[in-house]
Design an enzyme around this catalytic site. Sequence first.
Site, PDB file in Angstrom:
ATOM      1  N   TYR A 114       4.269  12.731  -0.418  1.00 43.41           N
ATOM      2  CA  TYR A 114       4.104  11.380  -0.957  1.00 43.41           C
ATOM      3  C   TYR A 114       2.900  10.645  -0.393  1.00 43.41           C
ATOM      4  CZ  TYR A 114       8.319  11.913  -3.589  1.00 43.41           C
ATOM      5  OH  TYR A 114       9.240  12.372  -4.503  1.00 43.41           O
ATOM      6  N   GLU A 115       2.490  10.957   0.813  1.00 40.35           N
ATOM      7  CA  GLU A 115       1.309  10.299   1.377  1.00 40.35           C
ATOM      8  C   GLU A 115       0.028  10.996   0.933  1.00 40.35           C
ATOM      9  OE1 GLU A 115       1.224   7.488   2.837  1.00 40.35           O
ATOM     10  OE2 GLU A 115       3.302   7.218   3.412  1.00 40.35           O
ATOM     11  N   SER A 116       0.082  12.292   0.692  1.00 37.39           N
ATOM     12  CA  SER A 116      -1.082  13.146   0.491  1.00 37.39           C
ATOM     13  C   SER A 116      -2.090  12.912   1.608  1.00 37.39           C
ATOM     14  CB  SER A 116      -1.731  13.026  -0.870  1.00 37.39           C
ATOM     15  OG  SER A 116      -1.378  11.956  -1.618  1.00 37.39           O
ATOM     16  N   ARG A 120       9.835   8.504  -4.041  1.00 38.63           N
ATOM     17  CA  ARG A 120       9.951   8.819  -2.606  1.00 38.63           C
ATOM     18  C   ARG A 120      11.330   8.440  -2.082  1.00 38.63           C
ATOM     19  NH1 ARG A 120       5.671   7.869   2.280  1.00 38.63           N
ATOM     20  NH2 ARG A 120       7.052   8.534   3.959  1.00 38.63           N
TER      21      ARG A 120
END
Length: 147
Positions: A14-16, A137
């Site tokens: 989700y953050e990449s 998320r």
Amino acid sequence: MITNEAGINLIKHYESFSPKLYLCPSNVKTIGFGSTRWFDNQLLQGDEGPVSEDEGEELLKRDLNHAERMVASLVNVPLTINQFSALVSTCQNIGSGNFQRSTFRMKLNRRDYDGCANNLWQFRRGGGSVLPGLVRRRESERRLFIS
């Protein structure tokens, strides 16, 4: 307890990774895998970076260590490793202050595990709007929590 691979993979998904500083939808300066602080632990100012993926991993480990300590100190009931990892992911994303004040944490400390899982959604906004990425998320964190 430390975050398991499923929790770390959830955060990374989700953050990449971003080698350059950017403003997230909540208008917070961010770099790497969602870090808001530089290597000296000071809030990002805007003139930092870029970072390599290895440096992004280093920042993430530091952020995870903080979130793990917060979850361990603010949750007073037994947790499975998946529950702990899901909560660390949430705490890393919303911040320890929001985690501490959250309804889901209060429910959990009253041994309402289902109530906790079903209230993770309360943090799905960024910049005042419901963000589809945060909705996804929180659902992924809920699924990890109940697994």
